[in-house]
Scaffold this active site. Structure first.
Site, short mmCIF file in Angstrom:
data_model
loop_
_atom_site.label_atom_id
_atom_site.label_comp_id
_atom_site.label_asym_id
_atom_site.label_seq_id
_atom_site.Cartn_x
_atom_site.Cartn_y
_atom_site.Cartn_z
N SER A 152 24.31 -32.64 6.74
CA SER A 152 25.32 -32.66 5.67
C SER A 152 25.97 -34.05 5.62
CB SER A 152 26.38 -31.61 6.01
OG SER A 152 27.53 -31.77 5.21
N TYR A 178 32.53 -26.06 9.97
CA TYR A 178 31.36 -26.62 9.29
C TYR A 178 31.13 -28.06 9.73
CZ TYR A 178 28.08 -27.60 5.46
OH TYR A 178 26.98 -27.94 4.72
#
Ligand code: NAP
Length: 252
Positions: A144, A157
């Site tokens: 990410s 996350y």
């Protein structure tokens, strides 16, 4: 394509979270490059199955909930039984939970860390054992922008995706000598279920678009070329790399 180093004919890939979004985009791209694909999902990936059939390749559906490590060994065994080998693993399945750090709950921490990091590691371990015994393979982790940046309101996350970056490098160090390539793709802002809330928020959507040099959200198909490259012989000397596919986001 037959002599191309990007040709995946004869290879078998496993893609987790292959029913939708980035996992679907990557599964279809691998099939278009010649691979047969085991689709791991907790909901019927019928649409992806048809797209792979349209590409002229075989697929196998493996129903599994990746909230725990319980299905990891079974996924490898079922892939071998259905498609013959395990040459490529794409660790795509992932979740996100949003809350202020001051209010973040243990449940939102554990759920995200378990699927995005713990299960990713143990599924990779199971695949790596198979690949090591069979002369090599390729692992592609979906990282990410928050592998590199802090983000906001997504504590677990960010921790999980930063961990994915670290694990990618650790596994590359341990397995490069076994002819197993471990790399990652770091998607930018891609229009999927995962980002539906951001796309629907007018202010955040505008702020995001203003910062992306290419001026648009990515589409799951935008990740396909990077996945095919990292899965192919063209990337044989590429180990521990995190390839951003982000419309230029990190360049800003
Ligand atoms: P998505 O459309 O929500 O897809 C996530 C996939 O993971 C779905 O197939 C989902 O299954 C699956 N999954 C989640 N938890 C699972 C579980 N316990 N067991 C089995 N499957 C599970 O989102 P996406 O954007 O394509 O996300 C794919 C990956 O890209 C994730 O790792 C995400 O963090 C990463 N990523 C996305 C973006 C972005 O902008 N979209 C950016 C950077 C990184 P269900 O459909 O059943 O929920």
């Amino acid at each position: 394509m037959s002599n191309s180093p990007f040709n995946l004919t004869g290879k078998v890939a496993i893609v987790t979270g292959a029913n939708t979004g980035i996992g679907q985009g990557i599964a279809v791209a691998l099939a278009q490059a010649g691979a047969d694909v085991a689709l791991v999902a907790r909901r019927d990936p019928a649409e992806t199955v048809s797209m792979i059939e349209a590409a002229g390749r075989k697929s196998a559906v493996i129903m599994a909930d990746l909230a725990t490590t319980e299905p990891c060994e079974r996924i490898i065994a079922e892939t071998k039984a259905a498609l013959g080998s395990v040459d490529i693993l794409v660790n795509n399945a992932g979740i996100i939970r949003r809350n202020d750090a001051l209010d973040f709950t243990e449940d939102d921490w554990d759920a995200v860390m378990d699927t995005n990091l713990k299960v990713l590691f143990f599924l990779t371990q199971a695949a790596g054992r198979e690949m090591a015994a069979n002369g090599g393979g390729s692992v592609i982790n979906v990282a990410s922008m928050l592998t590199f940046q802090g983000g906001i309101r997504v504590a677990s996350y960010t921790a999980s995706k930063s961990g994915v970056g670290g694990l990618t490098k650790l596994l590359a160090n341990e397995w490069a000598g076994k002819d197993i390539n471990v790399n990652a793709i770091a998607p930018g802002y891609i229009a999927t279920n995962n980002t539906a809330a951001l796309q629907a928020d007018e202010d955040r959507n505008r702020q995001i678009l203003e910062r992306i040099p290419v001026g648009r959200w990515g589409d799951p198909s935008d990740l396909g070329g990077a996945a095919v490259f990292l899965a192919s012989d063209a990337a044989k000397y590429v180990h521990g790399h995190i390839l951003a596919v982000d419309g230029g986001w990190l360049a800003r």
